[in-house]
Enzyme design. Structure first.
Site, PDB file in Angstrom:
ATOM      1  CG  ASP A 106       5.909   0.291  -1.880  1.00 26.85           C
ATOM      2  OD1 ASP A 106       6.821   0.763  -1.193  1.00 26.85           O
ATOM      3  OD2 ASP A 106       4.725   0.250  -1.516  1.00 26.85           O
TER       4      ASP A 106
ATOM      5  CG  HIS B 160       2.927  -2.917  -4.797  1.00 26.45           C
ATOM      6  ND1 HIS B 160       2.272  -3.763  -3.919  1.00 26.45           N
ATOM      7  CD2 HIS B 160       3.035  -1.726  -4.158  1.00 26.45           C
ATOM      8  CE1 HIS B 160       1.997  -3.105  -2.798  1.00 26.45           C
ATOM      9  NE2 HIS B 160       2.462  -1.867  -2.905  1.00 26.45           N
TER      10      HIS B 160
ATOM     11  CG  ASP C  79       4.187  -2.880   0.306  1.00 24.32           C
ATOM     12  OD1 ASP C  79       4.208  -3.643   1.292  1.00 24.32           O
ATOM     13  OD2 ASP C  79       3.393  -1.926   0.216  1.00 24.32           O
TER      14      ASP C  79
ATOM     15  CG  ASP D 159      -0.541  -8.394  -2.028  1.00 23.08           C
ATOM     16  OD1 ASP D 159      -0.835  -9.519  -2.478  1.00 23.08           O
ATOM     17  OD2 ASP D 159      -0.544  -8.120  -0.817  1.00 23.08           O
ATOM     18  NE  ARG D 160      -2.426  -1.791  -3.845  1.00 23.26           N
ATOM     19  CZ  ARG D 160      -3.706  -1.469  -3.770  1.00 23.26           C
ATOM     20  NH1 ARG D 160      -4.452  -1.585  -4.850  1.00 23.26           N
ATOM     21  NH2 ARG D 160      -4.243  -1.044  -2.645  1.00 23.26           N
TER      22      ARG D 160
ATOM     23  CG  ASN E 283       1.524  -2.174   3.897  1.00 21.99           C
ATOM     24  OD1 ASN E 283       2.437  -1.796   3.161  1.00 21.99           O
ATOM     25  ND2 ASN E 283       0.256  -1.975   3.601  1.00 21.99           N
ATOM     26  CG  HIS E 284       0.776  -4.980   0.220  1.00 18.75           C
ATOM     27  ND1 HIS E 284      -0.404  -5.463  -0.297  1.00 18.75           N
ATOM     28  CD2 HIS E 284       0.578  -3.658   0.407  1.00 18.75           C
ATOM     29  CE1 HIS E 284      -1.268  -4.474  -0.441  1.00 18.75           C
ATOM     30  NE2 HIS E 284      -0.686  -3.361  -0.023  1.00 18.75           N
TER      31      HIS E 284
ATOM     32  CG  HIS F 240       6.894  -0.774   3.821  1.00 20.18           C
ATOM     33  ND1 HIS F 240       7.234  -0.750   2.481  1.00 20.18           N
ATOM     34  CD2 HIS F 240       5.543  -0.666   3.879  1.00 20.18           C
ATOM     35  CE1 HIS F 240       6.126  -0.635   1.764  1.00 20.18           C
ATOM     36  NE2 HIS F 240       5.090  -0.582   2.590  1.00 20.18           N
TER      37      HIS F 240
ATOM     38  NE  ARG G  31      -0.598   4.297   4.264  1.00 16.34           N
ATOM     39  CZ  ARG G  31      -0.225   3.979   3.030  1.00 16.34           C
ATOM     40  NH1 ARG G  31      -0.907   3.106   2.340  1.00 16.34           N
ATOM     41  NH2 ARG G  31       0.851   4.513   2.484  1.00 16.34           N
TER      42      ARG G  31
ATOM     43  CG  HIS H  83       3.489   2.582   3.551  1.00 11.65           C
ATOM     44  ND1 HIS H  83       2.765   1.435   3.279  1.00 11.65           N
ATOM     45  CD2 HIS H  83       2.834   3.192   4.591  1.00 11.65           C
ATOM     46  CE1 HIS H  83       1.737   1.350   4.124  1.00 11.65           C
ATOM     47  NE2 HIS H  83       1.768   2.412   4.921  1.00 11.65           N
TER      48      HIS H  83
END
Length: 433
Positions: A175, A177, A204, A207-208, A236-237, A285, A335, A362
Site C-alpha cells: 500500500d 495510500h 491501495d 485514499d487516506r 480494496n481502496h 492485495h 475488519r 492490506h
C-alpha cells in the site's frame, strides 16, 4: 470500552463492533459504546447500522456536536447511495463519452513539458517535479494518462503471469495510500522503474494520504511508459465506495474535476486482481479464500469485467479484503468485511498450486513487512508512518530470476504540511483523526 477504541485505531473495525455490542448488552445506557460502534460501522461503510447508533447517541447527548455531524453525514451518504443505486444502468456509458481529448487545447501559459501521443521519461520527470512543487499537470494530460492505462490494464489477464528475465529484478511494493513523497523515496533508494527494472504495486495507491492523485498519476504514467515491466494490482481502496469515503473522490474534485474521478473509477475496475511471479509467488492485495477448492485456475478464469465493484461476497471481495490469522482454520474478519485464514489454509493453497508463498499487503506492519504462516504468507506495506500517526516503517521486496526474496525497509520522509484525510468525507475526518 477502551479495547473497542484501540481496535478502531488499529482499523480492526469488526472487533470494535463486537466489543461495543458486548458493552451495550451489559449496559444498555452506555453511550460511549453506541458511539464507538457507530464509528466502526461508518468506517466499514455499514451506514444503516451506524445511523441507528448515531440516533441513540444524539438522543442521549443532544449537545454533542460531533455526533450530530456524524449522524447528518451518515444520513446524507445513505440517501446518496440509494440514489446512485436507483440510477445505476447495467451498461452505463463511459465518462470518456463525448470527451474530445485530442482537440483539447493546452494554454500557452502552461509551463510544463508537453505530452504528445506517447508517454516519455521527460514528461514523467517534469510531472514528478511539478507534483513536488505543489503544482498540477494539465487536465488534458490527466485524461490521456488515465484513458491510455485503462485500455492497457483492461486487456491484461485477471492474473498477470510474469517470469523474471536473467540479470533483472521485479520490486513488489504494498500500500502507498497517497503518500507521494514516500513513493519517491522508494524510487530514490531502489531505482526508478525502467524496461529492465520491473515494479509491481499491490493495490491501495489512493485514499487516506492527501497526494493520492499524484501517486495514481505517477504509477499510471509508468504503466503507460513500460507496459510490459510495470504492473498494478487492484486493492480494496481502488473501489467507488471507499474512494467516496476516504478521500480520493474529494481530492480528484478539488484538484481536477468529477469526470476525472469517474475515469479513474473505470480504470480501477479494469485492473488485474493478482500477479503470479515465476510461478512461485502469488501476489494479491488481501488474501486467500473461504473455500479450499479455489485454485489459481479459478483466478485465471474470473471475469473481473463483469463485476465492476467487489461487493460483499465472492472471489473478488475475498482477494481484496481477507487477512491472515495465527490460529488454524478460518475466522471472522477483524475488519468486519471478508474473513481471516490460518497457516493450514495457506499451506494447502500453496501445495495445491505449486507455490512457494502468497505475498499480500492490506495491513500495516511495524517493520514494513512480516513473514507468517511458516514462511508461506508474506505481508508487505509501503506507507511508512501511515496516516502520519503510526510509527511503522515501509518496505518493498526485490525478486531476481533465482526467485529469492530480498526485503528492504525504509523510513518516512518529510512532506508539506497537509494532513492525511484532507479530502475525506467531513464526518470521517473528525472521527479518524
Amino acid at each position: 470500552m477502551g479495547r473497542a477504541q484501540a481496535n478502531i485505531k488499529l482499523e480492526a473495525y469488526g472487533f470494535a463492533v463486537a466489543d461495543a455490542t458486548k458493552a451495550i448488552e451489559l449496559d444498555a445506557g452506555n453511550v460511549k459504546a453506541y458511539y464507538r460502534r457507530a464509528v466502526a460501522n461508518t468506517a466499514i461503510l455499514k451506514h444503516n447500522e451506524a445511523i441507528r447508533d448515531w440516533k441513540v447517541v444524539v438522543k442521549k447527548n443532544p449537545n454533542d456536536k460531533n455526533a450530530k455531524l456524524q449522524f447528518a453525514e451518515c444520513e446524507k451518504i445513505v440517501k446518496r447511495d440509494a440514489f446512485l443505486k436507483a440510477i445505476e444502468i447495467g451498461d452505463a456509458p463511459s465518462a470518456a463519452e463525448g470527451l474530445d481529448v485530442e482537440n483539447m487545447a493546452v494554454e500557452d501559459s502552461y509551463d510544463g513539458v508537453r505530452l504528445e501521443k506517447e508517454m516519455t521519461p521527460e514528461f514523467i520527470e517534469d510531472m514528478i517535479k511539478r507534483f513536488k512543487d505543489g503544482k498540477k499537470i494539465h487536465r488534458k494530460y490527466v485524461y490521456q494518462i488515465v484513458l491510455a492505462v485503462k485500455e492497457l490494464v483492461y486487456n491484461e489477464p485477471t492474473m498477470v503471469e510474469y517470469e523474471v528475465p536473467e540479470d533483472q529484478k521485479i520490486t513488489v511494493c504494498g500500500d502507498t495510500h497517497g503518500q507521494f513523497f514516500d513513493l519517491l523515496e522508494i524510487f530514490r533508494l531502489n531505482g526508478f522503474p525502467s524496461a529492465t527494472h520491473s515494479y509491481l504495486f499491490n493495490g491501495d495507491f489512493v485514499d487516506r494520504g492527501s497526494w493520492s492523485t499524484e501517486v495514481a498519476l505517477t504509477l499510471y504514467a509508468y504503466k503507460w511508459l513500460y507496459p510490459k515491466t510495470f504492473f498494478l494490482n487492484r486493492g480494496n481502496h481502488e473501489t467507488d465506495d471507499m474512494n467516496r469515503m476516504y478521500g480520493f473522490e474529494g481530492e480528484c474534485r478539488a484538484k481536477y474535476n468529477e469526470r476525472i474521478f469517474k475515469l479513474f473509477s473505470e480504470s480501477f475496475s479494469a485492473l488485474p486482481l493478482a500477479t503470479l511471479i515465476g510461478r512461485k509467488f502469488f501476489v494479491l492485495h488481501g488474501g486467500l479464500f473461504s473455500n479450499d477448492d479455489i485454485s489459481l485456475d479459478d483466478v485465471r478464469k474470473l471475469n473481473r469485467h463483469k463485476q465492476r465493484q467487489p461487493g460483499q461476497s465472492g472471489l473478488m471481495m475475498e482477494m481484496l479484503w481477507t487477512d491472515p490469522q495465527p490460529a488454524p482454520g478460518r475466522g471472522p474478519s477483524k475488519r468486519g468485511v471478508g474473513l481471516q485464514f490460518g497457516p493450514d489454509i495457506t499451506k494447502r493453497f500453496c501445495e495445491k498450486n505449486g507455490l512457494e508463498a502468497v505475498i499480500r499487503s492490506h495491513e500495516v506492519r511495524m517493520e514494513g513487512y512480516e513473514v507468517e504462516h511458516d514462511g508461506r504468507c508474506i505481508t508487505v506495506f509501503s506507507a511508512p508512518k501511515y496516516c502520519d500517526s503510526t510509527e511503522n516503517k515501509g518496505a518493498y521486496i526485490n525478486i531476481g530470476p533465482e526467485l529469492k526474496l530480498d526485503f528492504h525497509k525504509f523510513e518516512a520522509v518529510p512532506h508539506p504540511d497537509i494532513k492525511p484525510m484532507a479530502y475525506a468525507s467531513n464526518g470521517l475526518q473528525s472521527m479518524m483523526m
